[in-house]
Enzyme design. Structure first.
Site, PDB file in Angstrom:
ATOM      1  N   GLU A 144       0.927  -1.229   0.027  1.00 37.89           N
ATOM      2  CA  GLU A 144      -0.189   0.082   0.065  1.00 37.89           C
ATOM      3  C   GLU A 144       0.837   1.138  -0.082  1.00 37.89           C
ATOM      4  OE1 GLU A 144      -4.166  -1.237   1.981  1.00 37.89           O
ATOM      5  OE2 GLU A 144      -2.389  -1.077   3.573  1.00 37.89           O
ATOM      6  N   GLU A 153      -6.973  -7.412  -1.399  1.00 41.78           N
ATOM      7  CA  GLU A 153      -7.552  -7.507  -0.066  1.00 41.78           C
ATOM      8  C   GLU A 153      -8.815  -7.055  -0.348  1.00 41.78           C
ATOM      9  OE1 GLU A 153      -5.532  -5.034   2.992  1.00 41.78           O
ATOM     10  OE2 GLU A 153      -3.511  -5.753   2.500  1.00 41.78           O
TER      11      GLU A 153
END
Length: 636
Positions: A200, A274
């Site tokens: 991320e 995710e």
């Protein structure tokens, strides 16, 4: 009545159409031969061809689930993997927590519950491929996002950048990690089919050269499998690195999010790295719950659009010890001990309705029978446990902890401890001498919460919201004590470089900075508990006692130990240790009201329980067979 019936008909028609699409997909994706122990002639690995993945040249869809070995007792690793297979998954994803593997700088630990090689080999044995997410940063609601706290000894440290002090530490870590990982790659006969580059980074993006550095660090040490990145929609375009497949993270399937992924990288397979099956909890907030039907419908929609998916989390587990992370947006919020996450399996590995609904969905797609779900482990209720002995923190300090003397306050990470790696977790007691009382002001230098005592008298607390207290007047010189707790370092956002704990600057009494401290480190590691166990001064618990103090009791088990949950009603805030294992924090503000105690950490006969209670102690704790994670609130 009629409109309602019409909705039912439309809903039935939509379900029928979805099942037809899934059946057609099943004819393309029968992966019965695509399991680790059946593929011997390995040359191609996981590849991308236009809009699909290929594994050894055959069309392949990733049905993944996240399980973190460091959040699950080793004895239960295989159980969780078998349940993944029974749900219809073919791939396991896991992070690698740098801060556990290198707790002391230069000393690496890949043993026991941190045996990454054993975990990945077990995944292969059970027919699961692996997507490895080695960081160095992992987020994961884990202290400092998995980065070791000793990095913050450097006052100029710039985490997650190409700052020399950071990259030198990452290089040294990867030099030890990658020799474990490289032989377990697909092309070397192992289960790893893909490796993620950092995590991320698009939500951080402080250094345009950083992702390329991490990629080189992986490739130069022998990583040869498909590389991926992982970001939410807003971070996608900022977290890219050439040569790595971009994947996206979300919970709600917003219109166009997967099409947006196509604009970021054209003609590539789409993957949701995710898909958030639930959410995590903060102390003082609710226990978040995500509706099972809404979750499964979204998963079905993602698959209908042709994407691969990884369920985050399939099984959350527990933030044992002091390892929970925190958030800092408008205010600081620390995460609870449980990482149940309202995931597909509970914190203790039990099935939820999400499991069976997903199993039905995946079995339709795969088009073949799935393994039977393993039997769940039974839970025990051992009843009331009497804490019959206690010892005050003030009484035990002189014999257990050698203080560090310093003119100025020293933050936790810069204490000269642990081979100069500082203190990472737990508590620090700062002690100095004052004359008289007056106005105590922290100048917001307390991280994260300090109980204030004059001699042994409790005066109040200092934290982010309370920065001043009145100290009572008194005769002569007295001891001012600040017991400071590190409640967990922020794991996400732009504040990572400001996560030093303890007292991070001067504390003022009547506008004069305090000086000449004795500083006691209270990490509460196994050696500390061993010494505490044998120290003199334990006595019977009185009818009423105010901490800080340690309390001790025994749980007697007649038969084979089973999982249980400890309920601490009547206790205020502290930490529980069972047979030397740190179960984590409890706090009466909730939402979490029980701590998970795994059966493998118990033994037949006598089991020692030690509780460090900061303030108000009870006399008993309850062992129950059902967890209570608090008042629920559905995720919007």
């Amino acid at each position: 009545m009629w409109p309602c019936g019409g909705r039912r008909q439309r809903r039935f028609g939509g379900v029928a159409l979805l099942l037809l699409v899934l059946w057609l997909l099943a004819r393309r994706f029968n992966w019965s031969e695509l399991v680790p122990l059946r593929l011997w002639g390995r040359t191609l690995g996981l590849q991308t061809e236009h809009s699909q993945f290929l594994l050894e040249g055959m069309p392949f869809r990733i049905f993944g689930g996240s399980v973190h070995y460091f959040r699950v007792p080793r004895e239960y690793w295989e159980d969780r993997m078998l349940k993944m297979k029974a749900c219809g998954l073919n791939t396991l994803t896991t992070y690698v927590p740098w801060n556990l593997h290198e707790q002391t700088r230069g000393k690496f630990d890949f043993s026991e519950n941190l045996d990454l090689e054993a975990f990945l080999s077990l995944a292969a044995k059970n027919g699961l491929w692996v997507i490895l997410r080695p960081g160095p940063y992992i987020c994961s609601e884990w202290d400092l996002g998995g980065l070791p706290s000793w990095l913050l000894q450097d006052p100029e440290m710039q985490l997650r950048t190409t700052y020399k002090g950071f990259t030198e530490a990452v290089d040294a870590y990867f030099d030890h990690l990658m020799p474990i990982v490289v032989p377990l790659q697909y092309k070397r006969g192992g289960p790893i089919i893909a490796v993620q580059v950092e995590n991320e980074y698009g939500s951080y993006a402080k250094d345009p050269n950083y992702m390329a550095y991490v990629k080189r660090a992986l490739l130069s040490r022998g990583i040869v499998e498909l590389l991926m990145t992982s970001d939410n929609k807003n971070g996608l375009s900022f977290g890219l690195v050439e040569g790595a497949l971009a994947t996206v993270n979300f919970q709600k399937l917003e219109p166009g999010v997967l099409k947006y992924l196509d604009t970021v990288q054209r003609d590539q397979p789409k993957m949701v790295m995710e898909y958030w099956t639930g959410w995590f909890d903060n102390w003082g907030g609710p226990h978040y719950v995500f509706d099972a039907d809404e979750m499964v419908n979204t998963v079905a929609s993602i698959l209908k659009l042709g994407a691969s998916i990884n369920l985050y989390m399939f099984h959350g587990g527990t933030n044992f010890g002091f390892m929970n992370g925190a958030l800092k947006t408008d205010e600081y919020k620390s995460d609870v001990t449980s990482y149940d996450y309202d995931a597909v399996l509970t914190e203790a590995g039990d099935y939820t309705s999400k499991f069976f609904k997903l199993r039905q969905l995946f079995s339709t797609i795969i088009g073949q029978p799935l393994p039977l779900p393993p039997m769940i482990e039974s839970k025990a209720s051992y009843g009331a446990i009497l804490l019959h002995q206690y010892i005050s923190l003030w009484d035990v300090l002189p014999s257990l902890v050698q203080p560090i003397k310093s003119e100025f306050p020293v933050n936790m990470e810069n204490l000269q401890l642990n081979d100069s790696s500082g203190q990472s977790y737990g508590y620090v007691l700062y002690e100095t001498v004052i004359f008289g009382g007056g106005h105590l002001h922290s100048r917001d230098h307390v991280r994260d919460r300090a109980q204030v005592f004059v001699n042994t008298m409790y005066v109040g607390e200092l934290d982010y919201n309370t920065v001043e207290l009145s100290l009572p007047e008194g005769q002569g010189f007295r001891q001012l004590r600040l017991l400071v707790e590190n409640r967990g370092r922020v794991n996400y956002g732009l504040a990572l470089n400001e996560q030093r704990k303890g007292l991070i600057g001067d504390i003022f009494l009547n506008k004069t900075p305090l000086r000449n401290f004795k500083i006691y480190s209270l990490e509460m590691k196994p050696d500390f508990l061993k010494s505490l166990r044998h120290t003199a001064g334990w006595s019977a618990v009185p009818d009423y006692f105010v901490g800080p103090a340690f309390f001790r009791g025994r749980l007697w088990i007649e038969h084979q130990p089973q999982d249980t949950f400890l309920k601490l009603q009547g206790w205020e805030k502290g930490v529980v240790f069972v047979n030397g294992h740190n179960l984590g924090r409890y706090w009466k503000i909730g939402p979490q009201e029980t701590l998970y105690l795994p059966g493998p950490w118990l033994q037949k006969g006598s089991n020692e329980i030690i509780i460090f209670e900061e303030r108000t102690a009870g006399r008993i704790i309850q062992s129950v067979d059902i967890p209570y994670l608090g008042r629920t609130q559905y995720v919007d």
